[in-house]
Design a protein around this motif. Structure first.
Motif, PDB file in Angstrom:
ATOM      1  N   ILE A   1       0.834  -1.206   0.000  1.00 35.21           N
ATOM      2  CA  ILE A   1       0.000   0.000   0.000  1.00 35.21           C
ATOM      3  C   ILE A   1       0.865   1.251   0.000  1.00 35.21           C
ATOM      4  O   ILE A   1       0.549   2.245  -0.671  1.00 35.21           O
ATOM      5  N   GLY A   2       1.984   1.210   0.748  1.00 32.81           N
ATOM      6  CA  GLY A   2       2.858   2.373   0.784  1.00 32.81           C
ATOM      7  C   GLY A   2       3.315   2.808  -0.594  1.00 32.81           C
ATOM      8  O   GLY A   2       3.360   4.007  -0.897  1.00 32.81           O
TER       9      GLY A   2
ATOM     10  N   ALA B   1      13.044   1.681  -1.689  1.00 29.66           N
ATOM     11  CA  ALA B   1      13.321   1.882  -0.269  1.00 29.66           C
ATOM     12  C   ALA B   1      12.053   2.259   0.489  1.00 29.66           C
ATOM     13  O   ALA B   1      11.812   1.783   1.606  1.00 29.66           O
ATOM     14  N   ILE B   2      11.212   3.109  -0.109  1.00 29.60           N
ATOM     15  CA  ILE B   2       9.953   3.488   0.529  1.00 29.60           C
ATOM     16  C   ILE B   2       9.093   2.249   0.781  1.00 29.60           C
ATOM     17  O   ILE B   2       8.506   2.075   1.848  1.00 29.60           O
ATOM     18  N   THR B   3       9.050   1.372  -0.204  1.00 28.21           N
ATOM     19  CA  THR B   3       8.205   0.184  -0.104  1.00 28.21           C
ATOM     20  C   THR B   3       8.665  -0.738   1.014  1.00 28.21           C
ATOM     21  O   THR B   3       7.851  -1.291   1.762  1.00 28.21           O
ATOM     22  N   ARG B   4       9.944  -0.931   1.144  1.00 23.60           N
ATOM     23  CA  ARG B   4      10.480  -1.886   2.113  1.00 23.60           C
ATOM     24  C   ARG B   4      10.416  -1.373   3.554  1.00 23.60           C
ATOM     25  O   ARG B   4      10.595  -2.157   4.508  1.00 23.60           O
ATOM     26  N   ALA B   5      10.167  -0.084   3.756  1.00 27.38           N
ATOM     27  CA  ALA B   5      10.270   0.516   5.085  1.00 27.38           C
ATOM     28  C   ALA B   5       9.453  -0.207   6.163  1.00 27.38           C
ATOM     29  O   ALA B   5       9.975  -0.455   7.263  1.00 27.38           O
TER      30      ALA B   5
ATOM     31  N   LYS C   1      16.549  -2.295  -6.340  1.00 28.18           N
ATOM     32  CA  LYS C   1      17.838  -1.738  -5.949  1.00 28.18           C
ATOM     33  C   LYS C   1      18.678  -1.372  -7.162  1.00 28.18           C
ATOM     34  O   LYS C   1      19.692  -0.684  -7.029  1.00 28.18           O
ATOM     35  N   ARG C   2      18.264  -1.843  -8.342  1.00 23.89           N
ATOM     36  CA  ARG C   2      18.968  -1.500  -9.586  1.00 23.89           C
ATOM     37  C   ARG C   2      18.139  -0.568 -10.469  1.00 23.89           C
ATOM     38  O   ARG C   2      18.460  -0.357 -11.637  1.00 23.89           O
ATOM     39  N   GLY C   3      17.067  -0.018  -9.901  1.00 29.09           N
ATOM     40  CA  GLY C   3      16.148   0.800 -10.692  1.00 29.09           C
ATOM     41  C   GLY C   3      16.601   2.238 -10.818  1.00 29.09           C
ATOM     42  O   GLY C   3      16.110   3.137 -10.130  1.00 29.09           O
TER      43      GLY C   3
END
Length: 552
Positions: free
Chosen positions: A416-417, A434-438, A470-472
């Motif tokens: 959802i984030g 990074a936002i998604t994994r938080a 991480k490679r995006g």
């Protein structure tokens, strides 16, 4: 004689110390027909990405984080060392085991970029023959018919596309470009085929000139195209590349996508090479209005298939007799009933511990029953004339545990984030990753695959250049279509992944932003398993989004 023994005997004839072989074909294709699955033939590994390095005393298979559990289950580990393929580890391995030695490669299945990466650590040279020569039982190839992709689905005529591609070529100071990626060729000429499993592609390549004229090389006949397009045999390509300097002074080649054999043919001609990206990649990543409208229709059809599947699953799951292959067969049938032309990749139906194998594929040997109190990870997609779909849902079989509910809710919070993220133009996939994994990181959790990948328009389910990973490093733009698929995997117990498809769009004017902003429109229209969700863990914004999605 074993396959490794045969390969080592072959290496003795090549004056090299080892073989470096990437699982691919001459076009860098991910989904391969049976007659190109040489790495699988040699190793037994069925994953979609892998590299094998073979010397006279060592056999090593490199895989990425998706296959850390699958590869050891499929490969004879008494013969093969399996290494997680991260660049530092591969580089360290080469430095340790191949320093001062020469490694051979198949020029038709190795890109220039790949060769240059190897040359930093080891001596390399092309093999004089393809190692596939040892494959005596190799399946025969047969070119399938090529069909038109109608303008009502493509939204842009071939001549217009070639004009835009030509302009991109001219902007790079080149007169002509070699287009070798199969989805680039299919998109540019509004054609589709069935040479490649799960992707409506055909084997072909093209030379596109800056003035919008083109030569298309195929293995079979082609539907009518504009007069600006010349059709030639696929086998004529290598010779035309050797003589390209007779018609052009400069040619654009993509180091990452063009195989070394064809590059060497161009170099033989003496023409000046302009190294740059395949110009089609960026163009086809931005879906036009027609493609997006059709993709929404495809997702409505997919939702209808899942509605029928959910009803079937609710009737059958509690009986204790369902297997993974039953689920695969049932969902495929409901999709065909909804108008699908086929699947977009092999369905992943992982029950219990099999769900923790990221790219698991059920076989008669591994086919597990859906046990009460377990989870089912179901990752699947379909091909419709209107578009390509990719969706993952995780379902409880019986009553889930408290930990299952908590873990699933945390993955959904990550999902959802990203879904509700708003970000400025120029934002890259690595930032959104990074936002998604938080929410997972906050609990000491993570997953070893990308958060999202680009998806084609009735093309490949994995499409560049954009990704959320991480490679995006590519900035996201309005019109790009990507997946959103965070996950969590508890080895031997269960896997959780939740995936939707989304399109990048410009935000409305209501918020009056300081700068131009982007966000996502969710395309997937399939509800989540509410038994696996603890609403108390949601923020108000997360709960609002979730409730809206449950009732679309």
């Amino acid at each position: 004689m074993s396959h490794l023994t045969s390969l080592r005997a072959f290496l003795d004839t090549q004056n090299v110390d080892g073989l470096y072989f990437v699982r691919t074909d001459a076009h860098g294709t991910e989904n391969l027909p049976d007659y190109e699955e040489f790495l699988q033939f040699v190793t037994g590994f069925t994953g979609s990405a892998g590299v094998m390095i073979i010397t006279q005393d060592r056999a090593t298979l490199f895989v990425d984080g998706r296959y850390t559990l699958q590869a050891p289950a499929e490969v004879n580990t008494a013969e093969w060392e399996i290494v997680l393929w991260e660049k530092p580890k591969l580089e360290a391995w080469l430095a340790e085991h191949m320093a001062g030695k020469t490694i051979g490669y198949d020029a038709l299945r190795m890109s220039i970029e790949g060769i240059e990466a190897l040359e930093k650590h080891v001596k390399v040279q092309p093999l004089t023959q393809s190692p596939l020569i040892i494959w005596q039982s190799r399946p025969a190839s047969a070119a399938q018919p090529i069909v038109p992709h109608a303008i009502e689905f493509a939204g842009e005529a071939v001549a217009e596309k070639l004009t835009r591609i030509g302009a991109a070529i001219a902007a790079k100071k080149a007169e002509v470009a070699l287009i070798t990626m199969l989805d680039s060729v299919a998109w540019a000429f509004n054609l589709r085929g069935s040479d490649i499993p799960f992707c409506p592609l055909f084997y072909g390549a093209a030379l596109v000139a800056a003035d919008g004229t083109a030569t298309l090389y195929t293995q079979t006949t082609v539907p009518e195209l504009p007069s600006s397009v010349r059709i030639k045999s696929y086998d004529a390509l290598a010779n035309d590349l050797k003589n390209i300097s007779k018609t052009h002074k400069t040619i654009l080649l993509d180091k990452a996508k063009t195989n070394a054999a064809w590059v060497q043919a161009v170099q033989h001609s003496g023409v000046e090479i302009v190294w740059d990206k395949d110009p089609v990649i960026a163009l086809k990543a931005i879906k036009n209005v027609t493609e997006l409208a059709n993709l929404r229709i495809a997702h409505k059809k997919d939702a209808a298939a899942f509605k029928a599947f959910h009803a079937w699953f609710a009737r059958e799951a509690h009986k204790g007799t369902l297997t993974e292959l039953d689920v695969v067969e049932a969902l495929a049938g409901f999709r065909m009933d909804a108008g699908a032309l086929g699947l977009s990749f092999p369905t992943i139906a992982g029950a219990g511990g099999n769900g923790a194998i990221v790219h698991y594929r059920a076989t008669p040997k591994t086919n597990a029953k859906l046990e009460t109190g377990s989870l089912l990870l179901l990752d699947s997609g379909a091909q419709y004339h209107e578009g390509t779909t990719d969706i993952t849902r995780t379902y409880a079989v019986g009553t889930p545990s408290t930990q299952m509910i908590r873990h699933n809710t945390l993955v959904l919070k990550a999902h959802i984030g990203l879904s509700i993220a708003q970000f400025p133009i120029g934002t890259t996939g690595v930032q959104l990753d990074a936002i998604t994994r938080a929410p997972l990181w906050a609990q000491g959790l993570d997953f070893d695959h990308g958060t999202g990948h680009g998806v084609g328009s009735y093309l490949c389910v994995h499409e560049g250049p954009c990704s959320i990973s991480k490679r995006g490093t590519v900035p996201l733009e309005a019109g790009m279509v990507l997946t959103n698929e965070p996950g969590l995997y508890i080895e031997g117990q269960y896997g959780i992944r939740i995936e939707n498809m989304m399109v990048v769009q410009k935000t409305g004017d209501a918020i009056a932003p300081q700068r131009d902003m982007l966000n996502f429109e969710t395309l997937t229209r399939v509800p989540y398993d509410s038994r696996l969700i603890d609403r108390a863990l949601f923020t108000d914004a997360e709960l609002c989004w979730f409730e809206q999605q449950q009732h679309i």
